[in-house]
Design an enzyme around this catalytic site. Structure first.
Site, PDB file in Angstrom:
ATOM      1  N   SER A   1      13.060   5.272  92.031  1.00  0.00           N
ATOM      2  CA  SER A   1      13.060   3.800  91.919  1.00  0.00           C
ATOM      3  C   SER A   1      11.907   3.130  92.676  1.00  0.00           C
ATOM      4  O   SER A   1      12.063   2.023  93.181  1.00  0.00           O
ATOM      5  CB  SER A   1      14.382   3.193  92.428  1.00  0.00           C
ATOM      6  OG  SER A   1      15.470   3.787  91.789  1.00  0.00           O
TER       7      SER A   1
ATOM      8  N   LYS B   1       7.353   3.539  89.247  1.00  0.00           N
ATOM      9  CA  LYS B   1       6.226   4.222  88.580  1.00  0.00           C
ATOM     10  C   LYS B   1       5.873   3.529  87.271  1.00  0.00           C
ATOM     11  O   LYS B   1       4.706   3.435  86.904  1.00  0.00           O
ATOM     12  CB  LYS B   1       6.608   5.678  88.261  1.00  0.00           C
ATOM     13  CG  LYS B   1       6.603   6.595  89.454  1.00  0.00           C
ATOM     14  CD  LYS B   1       6.662   8.051  89.016  1.00  0.00           C
ATOM     15  CE  LYS B   1       7.957   8.418  88.349  1.00  0.00           C
ATOM     16  NZ  LYS B   1       9.067   8.727  89.245  1.00  0.00           N
TER      17      LYS B   1
ATOM     18  N   TYR C   1      25.232   2.323  82.236  1.00  0.00           N
ATOM     19  CA  TYR C   1      25.461   2.461  83.683  1.00  0.00           C
ATOM     20  C   TYR C   1      24.678   3.633  84.254  1.00  0.00           C
ATOM     21  O   TYR C   1      24.321   3.669  85.421  1.00  0.00           O
ATOM     22  CB  TYR C   1      26.949   2.672  83.986  1.00  0.00           C
ATOM     23  CG  TYR C   1      27.796   1.437  83.835  1.00  0.00           C
ATOM     24  CD1 TYR C   1      27.455   0.262  84.500  1.00  0.00           C
ATOM     25  CD2 TYR C   1      28.927   1.459  83.049  1.00  0.00           C
ATOM     26  CE1 TYR C   1      28.236  -0.879  84.358  1.00  0.00           C
ATOM     27  CE2 TYR C   1      29.717   0.319  82.915  1.00  0.00           C
ATOM     28  CZ  TYR C   1      29.368  -0.842  83.570  1.00  0.00           C
ATOM     29  OH  TYR C   1      30.139  -1.965  83.438  1.00  0.00           O
TER      30      TYR C   1
ATOM     31  N   GLY D   1      26.235  -4.605  72.486  1.00  0.00           N
ATOM     32  CA  GLY D   1      27.155  -3.667  73.120  1.00  0.00           C
ATOM     33  C   GLY D   1      27.921  -2.841  72.105  1.00  0.00           C
ATOM     34  O   GLY D   1      27.760  -3.004  70.895  1.00  0.00           O
TER      35      GLY D   1
ATOM     36  N   CYS E   1      22.988  -8.818  68.213  1.00  0.00           N
ATOM     37  CA  CYS E   1      23.640  -7.614  67.692  1.00  0.00           C
ATOM     38  C   CYS E   1      25.156  -7.749  67.804  1.00  0.00           C
ATOM     39  O   CYS E   1      25.734  -8.524  67.052  1.00  0.00           O
ATOM     40  CB  CYS E   1      23.082  -6.369  68.364  1.00  0.00           C
ATOM     41  SG  CYS E   1      23.216  -4.930  67.292  1.00  0.00           S
TER      42      CYS E   1
ATOM     43  N   HIS F   1      17.378  -6.852  67.486  1.00  0.00           N
ATOM     44  CA  HIS F   1      17.165  -7.073  68.923  1.00  0.00           C
ATOM     45  C   HIS F   1      15.812  -7.747  69.167  1.00  0.00           C
ATOM     46  O   HIS F   1      14.820  -7.055  69.395  1.00  0.00           O
ATOM     47  CB  HIS F   1      17.206  -5.736  69.670  1.00  0.00           C
ATOM     48  CG  HIS F   1      18.559  -5.119  69.698  1.00  0.00           C
ATOM     49  ND1 HIS F   1      19.408  -5.227  70.769  1.00  0.00           N
ATOM     50  CD2 HIS F   1      19.216  -4.397  68.771  1.00  0.00           C
ATOM     51  CE1 HIS F   1      20.536  -4.593  70.515  1.00  0.00           C
ATOM     52  NE2 HIS F   1      20.448  -4.077  69.294  1.00  0.00           N
TER      53      HIS F   1
ATOM     54  N   GLU G   1      14.746  -9.206  71.715  1.00  0.00           N
ATOM     55  CA  GLU G   1      14.255  -8.993  73.078  1.00  0.00           C
ATOM     56  C   GLU G   1      13.264  -7.836  73.168  1.00  0.00           C
ATOM     57  O   GLU G   1      12.413  -7.808  74.055  1.00  0.00           O
ATOM     58  CB  GLU G   1      15.434  -8.769  74.045  1.00  0.00           C
ATOM     59  CG  GLU G   1      16.178  -7.441  73.931  1.00  0.00           C
ATOM     60  CD  GLU G   1      17.263  -7.402  72.852  1.00  0.00           C
ATOM     61  OE1 GLU G   1      17.208  -8.238  71.932  1.00  0.00           O
ATOM     62  OE2 GLU G   1      18.142  -6.518  72.910  1.00  0.00           O
TER      63      GLU G   1
END
Ligand code: GLN
Length: 536
Positions: free
Chosen positions: A14, A17, A54, A355, A382, A508, A510
């Site tokens: 984290s 990179k 998750y 989802g 969606c 989508h 986004e």
């Protein structure tokens, strides 16, 4: 000849990179180089499509329908150029290719081993984009942290690759952490020294160290790192925490990361980078003249990475409108008929997220009823669009048990149902309707006005669709299909007449929003929410 840059990570995961790779690529692109970035992930899944958000954050879908790591989203948002399956390779894919070749007899007579067969396959994939002739520079980001068992074959492949490529044709950037010990009041270089030693054990001397830090690194510390890690002092690059990831290219410019890279690769330092439009974007982002609050309703809201591209699309659209967009994450399971008004109080707009599965679905439907009835701007993506269709069936058309067959296979009103071509599919990985499809916009619709054209292309990731059997009922009651796939007739956009902004997209949007091209649906949703805020 294509030059190759490898980005490895040390000390912890984290460290960003993906952002460093994208920022360097941006600087090189701004100097006129043709650059792409690819990510190699050391896990055994063939792709992240089957991973729970998750576990791995959002699954990013490319034009060609590959389900990929969310870092590819950063690459596209920074560079404004599309990526593809070739930009994301996993250990699973590498092994699958090698095992298929073994079955086909390609290694007949040989014992198939990690070295050379797996490392050869990794190197072959590292070269694919470079060999296309489309790029001057290919940046390869290696997932994981140096020293992990699972990233060893990649590190060995980089060692071999560098030796084969010859001097000045490749370089390794090692991203590391310089922790600050508050008790001692000091920045510590030891973890970086150890991480570089690990790389050296594997036969790799990094050329450049990018040091993540919470505080500025003094010249003394830079000298120390340079001395103990065998790099030039100008190859010790500070990457101090930034208020936005979009600052990082400018921070790297200040540290001359791009210059150091070009010098080491013996590439001309031609043209100063042209970052005018980037700076213009940052100016708008940092100097908003208004502020709005948008509710993002989803079932993975505890983990912001699950909705990475949506968050970033709001940043682009906010900057375009010179408006700060505050997102209020609302867990769909917490939305109940009795608390909708309270949960949505004070919001200027509501987005219902994509989802899978039924957890939290009733809350999403309830929220949509509330914003439809109260003229609050609504944007469904969606599953969010599918919920809007279900809500309309139940509360406007009066079909109480209407549902998507994903949630209720026996509903008497399957207003959202599985696509015909999906019904026979048993495998879960890579089998949804994925990637870019064309969409025809209805003349005179809000969608057509927003896009300013009649034919668009957007990316998909779903198995269920609007059931055209009911289209007439919907349109007669005011929810129209304003975007249709011209080949399959699938409904891609629905919108409500006589509402300030009520739009659902089966695709989508986004995924296609970038700094250079904020997505028009997000830009207009933010504008509508801003108008709503001003009216209040
Ligand atoms: N679960 C829905 C489908 O498969 C929506 C998917 C999504 O939101 N990406 O059609």
């Amino acid at each position: 000849m294509t030059k190759y840059i490898f980005v490895t990570g040390g000390v912890t995961s984290s460290l960003g990179k993906g952002i460093i790779s994208a920022s360097l690529a941006k600087l090189l692109q701004a100097r006129g180089y043709r650059v792409t970035i690819q990510k190699f992930d050391p896990y055994i899944n063939i792709d992240p499509g089957t991973l729970n958000p998750y576990e791995h954050g959002e699954c990013y879908v490319t034009e060609d329908g590959a389900e990929t790591d969310l870092d590819l989203g950063h690459y596209e948002r920074f560079l404004n150029t599309p990526t593809s399956q070739a930009n994301n390779i996993t250990t699973g894919r590498i092994y699958q290719n090698v095992i298929n070749k073994e079955r086909e007899g390609e290694y007949l007579g040989k014992t198939v081993q990690v070295v050379p067969h797996i490392t050869d396959e990794i190197k072959r994939n590292m070269r694919i984009l470079g060999e296309s002739g489309e790029y001057d520079i290919v940046i390869t980001e290696l997932g994981g942290t140096v020293g992990d068992i699972e990233s060893l074959p990649y590190i060995e492949a980089v060692r071999q690759f560098r030796w084969e490529a010859g001097a000045h044709n490749s370089l390794v950037i090692h991203l590391t952490l310089i922790p600050y010990l508050a008790a001692a009041g000091e920045l510590k270089t030891k973890p970086t020294q150890h991480s570089v030693k690990t790389l050296l054990e594997y036969g790799i001397q990094p050329d450049i160290l990018v040091c993540r830090t919470e505080h500025h690194i003094s010249t003394e510390i830079r000298k120390k790192i340079a001395l103990f890690c065998n790099v030039n002092i100008n190859a010790v690059i500070e990457s101090v925490d930034a208020s936005t990831i979009y600052d990082v290219p400018l921070l790297m410019l200040k540290e001359q990361l791009d210059k150091t890279v070009l010098t080491k690769l013996k590439l001309p330092n031609k043209n100063e980078p042209d970052l005018e439009s980037w700076k213009d974007f940052l100016g708008r982002l940092k100097n908003p003249t208004a502020e709005i609050k948008i509710g993002l309703i989803g079932k993975y809201v505890e983990l912001p990475d699950a909705y990475k591209s949506i968050n970033e699309a709001f940043i682009h659209a906010g900057a375009k409108n010179e408006c700060k967009v505050r997102l209020k994450h609302i867990h769909s399971e917490d939305m109940l008929p009795e608390n909708a008004a309270e949960k949505l109080a004070g919001l200027d707009g509501v987005l219902v997220a994509p989802g899978f599965g039924s957890r939290g679905i009733d809350g999403k439907i309830e929220a949509i009823r509330y914003v439809r009835e109260h003229n609050i701007p609504f944007f469904g993506i969606c599953l969010g669009m599918q919920c809007a269709v279900v809500e309309f069936a139940r509360n406007v058309l009066g079909w109480k048990d209407a549902h998507s067959t994903e949630m209720d296979p026996d509903t008497p009103y399957p207003v959202i149902s599985m696509m015909e071509e999906q019904k026979k599919i048993k495998n879960k990985g890579g089998t949804m309707r994925l990637g870019a499809y064309p969409c025809e916009l209805k003349k005179g619709s809000k969608a057509a006005a927003i896009y300013g054209k009649s034919r668009i292309s957007e990316r998909h990731r779903h198995r269920y669709e609007f059931n055209n059997q009911y289209l007439k009922n919907y349109e007669d009651a005011g929810l129209i299909a304003s975007g249709i796939n011209p080949d399959s007739n699938l409904v891609e956009i629905v919108e409500l007449k006589n509402h300030p902004f009520f739009v659902g997209a089966q695709f989508h949007p986004e995924l296609k929003s970038t700094v250079a091209n904020p997505h028009p649906l997000f830009v207009n949703f933010v504008a509508a929410s801003l108008a709503h805020a001003r009216k209040k």
